[in-house]
Motif scaffolding. Structure first.
Motif, mmCIF file in Angstrom:
data_model
loop_
_atom_site.group_PDB
_atom_site.id
_atom_site.type_symbol
_atom_site.label_atom_id
_atom_site.label_comp_id
_atom_site.label_asym_id
_atom_site.label_seq_id
_atom_site.Cartn_x
_atom_site.Cartn_y
_atom_site.Cartn_z
ATOM 1 N N ASP A 161 -7.187 2.375 -0.539
ATOM 2 C CA ASP A 161 -7.530 2.965 -1.829
ATOM 3 C C ASP A 161 -8.960 2.563 -2.193
ATOM 4 O O ASP A 161 -9.242 1.371 -2.349
ATOM 5 C CB ASP A 161 -6.586 2.472 -2.924
ATOM 6 C CG ASP A 161 -5.134 2.867 -2.680
ATOM 7 O OD1 ASP A 161 -4.882 4.040 -2.392
ATOM 8 O OD2 ASP A 161 -4.253 1.983 -2.777
ATOM 9 N N LEU A 171 -3.652 3.105 -10.600
ATOM 10 C CA LEU A 171 -2.716 3.679 -9.643
ATOM 11 C C LEU A 171 -1.325 3.186 -10.004
ATOM 12 O O LEU A 171 -1.070 1.972 -10.001
ATOM 13 C CB LEU A 171 -3.082 3.258 -8.226
ATOM 14 C CG LEU A 171 -2.235 3.818 -7.081
ATOM 15 C CD1 LEU A 171 -2.426 5.329 -6.956
ATOM 16 C CD2 LEU A 171 -2.589 3.128 -5.770
ATOM 17 N N CYS A 175 -0.997 8.459 -3.961
ATOM 18 C CA CYS A 175 -2.430 8.629 -3.718
ATOM 19 C C CYS A 175 -3.196 8.707 -5.033
ATOM 20 O O CYS A 175 -2.687 9.208 -6.039
ATOM 21 C CB CYS A 175 -2.692 9.906 -2.919
ATOM 22 S SG CYS A 175 -1.996 9.890 -1.261
ATOM 23 N N THR A 212 -7.678 7.971 -1.475
ATOM 24 C CA THR A 212 -6.683 7.239 -0.695
ATOM 25 C C THR A 212 -6.674 7.795 0.721
ATOM 26 O O THR A 212 -6.554 9.012 0.913
ATOM 27 C CB THR A 212 -5.278 7.378 -1.316
ATOM 28 O OG1 THR A 212 -5.279 6.799 -2.624
ATOM 29 C CG2 THR A 212 -4.237 6.660 -0.451
#
Length: 219
Positions: free
Chosen positions: A13, A21, A83, A91
Protein backbone atom coordinates in the motif's frame (compact mmCIF):
# COMPACT_ATOMS: atom_id res chain seq x y z
CA UNK A 1 -16.36 -30.53 8.63
CA UNK A 2 -13.81 -29.83 5.88
CA UNK A 3 -10.90 -27.48 6.54
CA UNK A 4 -11.26 -23.93 5.20
CA UNK A 5 -9.37 -22.98 2.04
CA UNK A 6 -6.81 -20.39 3.11
CA UNK A 7 -4.07 -18.38 1.46
CA UNK A 8 -1.21 -16.05 2.30
CA UNK A 9 -0.69 -12.89 0.33
CA UNK A 10 1.45 -9.78 0.33
CA UNK A 11 0.28 -6.43 -0.98
CA UNK A 12 2.03 -3.07 -0.98
CA UNK A 13 0.00 0.00 0.00
CA UNK A 14 1.49 3.32 -1.09
CA UNK A 15 -0.65 5.70 0.97
CA UNK A 16 -1.09 9.42 0.39
CA UNK A 17 -0.80 11.82 3.32
CA UNK A 18 -3.69 11.26 5.71
CA UNK A 19 -5.16 8.41 3.65
CA UNK A 20 -7.01 5.65 5.47
CA UNK A 21 -7.65 1.99 4.72
CA UNK A 22 -10.50 0.11 6.43
CA UNK A 23 -9.87 -3.60 6.92
CA UNK A 24 -13.24 -5.39 7.23
CA UNK A 25 -14.04 -8.02 9.83
CA UNK A 26 -13.95 -10.94 7.39
CA UNK A 27 -11.63 -13.51 8.93
CA UNK A 28 -8.44 -11.91 7.59
CA UNK A 29 -5.35 -11.66 9.79
CA UNK A 30 -3.01 -8.85 8.71
CA UNK A 31 0.49 -7.76 9.61
CA UNK A 32 1.29 -4.24 8.41
CA UNK A 33 5.02 -3.49 8.12
CA UNK A 34 6.00 0.15 7.59
CA UNK A 35 8.64 0.43 4.87
CA UNK A 36 8.62 4.24 4.89
CA UNK A 37 6.56 6.89 6.64
CA UNK A 38 4.11 6.63 9.52
CA UNK A 39 0.76 4.98 10.18
CA UNK A 40 -1.70 4.92 13.04
CA UNK A 41 -3.34 1.54 13.61
CA UNK A 42 -4.81 -0.26 16.62
CA UNK A 43 -4.47 2.95 18.62
CA UNK A 44 -0.71 3.18 18.17
CA UNK A 45 1.72 4.88 15.81
CA UNK A 46 4.11 2.79 13.73
CA UNK A 47 7.04 4.24 11.78
CA UNK A 48 9.87 2.97 9.54
CA UNK A 49 10.82 -0.64 10.31
CA UNK A 50 7.92 -1.27 12.70
CA UNK A 51 4.93 -3.59 12.31
CA UNK A 52 1.50 -4.22 13.81
CA UNK A 53 -0.90 -7.18 13.81
CA UNK A 54 -4.49 -6.27 12.87
CA UNK A 55 -7.79 -8.16 12.67
CA UNK A 56 -11.50 -7.62 13.19
CA UNK A 57 -12.32 -4.41 11.36
CA UNK A 58 -9.19 -2.36 12.01
CA UNK A 59 -8.31 0.91 10.27
CA UNK A 60 -4.91 2.05 9.04
CA UNK A 61 -4.28 5.78 8.58
CA UNK A 62 -1.18 7.29 7.02
CA UNK A 63 0.65 10.17 8.68
CA UNK A 64 1.14 13.66 7.27
CA UNK A 65 3.89 12.52 4.89
CA UNK A 66 2.13 9.36 3.75
CA UNK A 67 3.43 5.82 4.09
CA UNK A 68 4.51 2.72 2.20
CA UNK A 69 3.23 -0.42 3.89
CA UNK A 70 3.78 -4.10 3.16
CA UNK A 71 0.55 -5.83 4.22
CA UNK A 72 0.99 -9.56 4.82
CA UNK A 73 -2.34 -11.40 5.17
CA UNK A 74 -3.63 -14.84 6.07
CA UNK A 75 -7.12 -14.98 4.59
CA UNK A 76 -9.93 -17.20 3.34
CA UNK A 77 -9.18 -17.79 -0.33
CA UNK A 78 -12.47 -16.24 -1.47
CA UNK A 79 -11.95 -12.95 0.36
CA UNK A 80 -10.24 -10.36 -1.83
CA UNK A 81 -7.58 -8.02 -0.46
CA UNK A 82 -8.82 -4.52 0.35
CA UNK A 83 -7.37 -1.87 -1.97
CA UNK A 84 -6.85 1.86 -1.65
CA UNK A 85 -9.00 4.04 -3.87
CA UNK A 86 -7.33 6.23 -6.48
CA UNK A 87 -7.50 9.35 -4.29
CA UNK A 88 -5.82 7.59 -1.35
CA UNK A 89 -2.92 5.91 -3.11
CA UNK A 90 -2.10 2.62 -4.82
CA UNK A 91 -2.33 -1.02 -3.72
CA UNK A 92 -0.17 -3.54 -5.61
CA UNK A 93 -0.23 -7.30 -5.11
CA UNK A 94 3.25 -8.78 -4.73
CA UNK A 95 2.50 -12.45 -4.04
CA UNK A 96 -0.38 -14.83 -3.34
CA UNK A 97 -0.03 -18.47 -2.27
CA UNK A 98 -2.53 -21.17 -1.25
CA UNK A 99 -1.87 -22.76 2.15
CA UNK A 100 -2.07 -26.33 3.37
CA UNK A 101 -4.53 -25.75 6.22
CA UNK A 102 -4.67 -26.02 9.15
CA UNK A 103 -0.97 -25.60 9.95
CA UNK A 104 -1.67 -26.86 13.49
CA UNK A 105 -4.56 -27.12 15.96
CA UNK A 106 -3.39 -23.83 17.51
CA UNK A 107 -1.35 -21.33 15.51
CA UNK A 108 0.56 -18.08 15.74
CA UNK A 109 1.53 -15.38 13.28
CA UNK A 110 5.15 -14.27 13.49
CA UNK A 111 6.67 -11.24 11.79
CA UNK A 112 10.40 -10.64 11.92
CA UNK A 113 13.35 -9.57 9.81
CA UNK A 114 16.42 -11.60 8.91
CA UNK A 115 19.66 -9.71 8.25
CA UNK A 116 22.90 -10.93 6.72
CA UNK A 117 26.35 -9.34 6.48
CA UNK A 118 27.95 -9.31 3.02
CA UNK A 119 28.45 -12.92 1.96
CA UNK A 120 26.39 -14.34 4.84
CA UNK A 121 24.27 -17.44 4.42
CA UNK A 122 21.64 -19.56 6.13
CA UNK A 123 22.73 -23.19 6.10
CA UNK A 124 20.35 -25.80 4.69
CA UNK A 125 17.27 -25.67 6.93
CA UNK A 126 13.51 -26.10 7.30
CA UNK A 127 10.78 -24.31 9.25
CA UNK A 128 7.63 -25.60 10.98
CA UNK A 129 5.22 -23.50 8.96
CA UNK A 130 4.74 -21.52 5.74
CA UNK A 131 5.61 -17.89 5.16
CA UNK A 132 6.20 -15.05 2.74
CA UNK A 133 9.48 -13.15 2.64
CA UNK A 134 10.18 -9.83 0.95
CA UNK A 135 13.69 -8.42 0.48
CA UNK A 136 14.13 -4.88 1.70
CA UNK A 137 17.91 -4.44 1.35
CA UNK A 138 20.72 -6.06 -0.64
CA UNK A 139 20.33 -9.25 -2.63
CA UNK A 140 19.78 -12.94 -1.92
CA UNK A 141 19.73 -16.31 -3.66
CA UNK A 142 17.33 -18.99 -2.44
CA UNK A 143 17.99 -22.65 -3.27
CA UNK A 144 15.06 -25.05 -2.71
CA UNK A 145 13.60 -28.16 -4.35
CA UNK A 146 16.44 -28.31 -6.86
CA UNK A 147 15.95 -24.75 -8.10
CA UNK A 148 17.71 -21.42 -7.44
CA UNK A 149 16.15 -17.96 -7.59
CA UNK A 150 17.72 -14.56 -6.95
CA UNK A 151 15.87 -11.59 -5.47
CA UNK A 152 16.49 -7.86 -5.24
CA UNK A 153 14.87 -5.20 -3.03
CA UNK A 154 11.07 -5.33 -3.18
CA UNK A 155 10.91 -8.91 -4.51
CA UNK A 156 8.91 -11.51 -2.56
CA UNK A 157 8.95 -15.30 -2.34
CA UNK A 158 7.10 -18.07 -0.48
CA UNK A 159 8.57 -20.91 1.56
CA UNK A 160 6.30 -23.82 2.47
CA UNK A 161 8.22 -24.67 5.67
CA UNK A 162 9.12 -28.38 5.45
CA UNK A 163 11.08 -27.96 2.19
CA UNK A 164 14.83 -27.65 2.79
CA UNK A 165 16.18 -24.19 1.87
CA UNK A 166 19.66 -22.70 1.56
CA UNK A 167 20.01 -18.88 1.45
CA UNK A 168 23.07 -17.04 0.15
CA UNK A 169 23.23 -13.27 0.62
CA UNK A 170 24.98 -10.84 -1.71
CA UNK A 171 28.75 -10.64 -1.22
CA UNK A 172 29.13 -6.88 -1.72
CA UNK A 173 26.54 -5.40 0.67
CA UNK A 174 24.37 -6.25 3.70
CA UNK A 175 21.02 -7.91 2.96
CA UNK A 176 17.74 -8.12 4.87
CA UNK A 177 14.25 -9.49 4.32
CA UNK A 178 10.94 -9.05 6.14
CA UNK A 179 9.19 -12.33 6.90
CA UNK A 180 5.73 -13.34 8.10
CA UNK A 181 5.09 -17.00 8.97
CA UNK A 182 2.22 -19.11 10.28
CA UNK A 183 3.51 -21.52 12.93
CA UNK A 184 2.28 -23.91 15.61
CA UNK A 185 1.38 -21.94 18.75
CA UNK A 186 3.77 -24.15 20.74
CA UNK A 187 6.61 -22.15 19.12
CA UNK A 188 5.53 -18.88 20.77
CA UNK A 189 8.77 -17.13 21.71
CA UNK A 190 10.89 -19.93 20.21
CA UNK A 191 12.79 -20.33 16.95
CA UNK A 192 11.14 -22.28 14.14
CA UNK A 193 14.34 -23.18 12.27
CA UNK A 194 15.80 -26.69 12.08
CA UNK A 195 19.13 -27.37 10.34
CA UNK A 196 19.15 -30.35 8.00
CA UNK A 197 22.82 -31.31 8.40
CA UNK A 198 24.08 -32.15 11.87
CA UNK A 199 27.46 -30.48 11.22
CA UNK A 200 25.75 -27.11 10.61
CA UNK A 201 23.87 -26.99 13.92
CA UNK A 202 26.85 -25.85 16.01
CA UNK A 203 28.50 -23.63 13.41
CA UNK A 204 28.43 -19.84 13.99
CA UNK A 205 25.42 -18.33 12.22
CA UNK A 206 25.68 -15.10 10.22
CA UNK A 207 21.97 -14.16 10.21
CA UNK A 208 20.53 -11.77 12.81
CA UNK A 209 16.81 -11.61 13.68
CA UNK A 210 14.58 -8.73 14.73
CA UNK A 211 11.08 -9.57 15.98
CA UNK A 212 7.96 -7.48 15.38
CA UNK A 213 4.94 -9.72 16.03
CA UNK A 214 4.53 -13.11 17.73
CA UNK A 215 0.78 -13.46 18.15
CA UNK A 216 -1.30 -16.56 18.92
CA UNK A 217 -4.55 -16.43 16.95
CA UNK A 218 -7.69 -18.46 16.41
CA UNK A 219 -7.15 -20.68 13.31
Amino acid sequence: MSAPVMEMRLVEDVMAAGASLALPDDGVHSVCYVVHGEITADGTVRRDDEAVYLAGGAEVQAGRSGATVWRYEVAPAGVAAVCLDAASGVTREKLRQPLAWPVADAILIRADSVSFPPGGCAFLHTHQGPGIRCLIDGGIRIDALGHSASYGPGAAWFEAGPDAVFAQAATDRPSRFIRVMVLPAALHGRSSIAYVNAEDREKPKSQVYKGYVDRIIEP
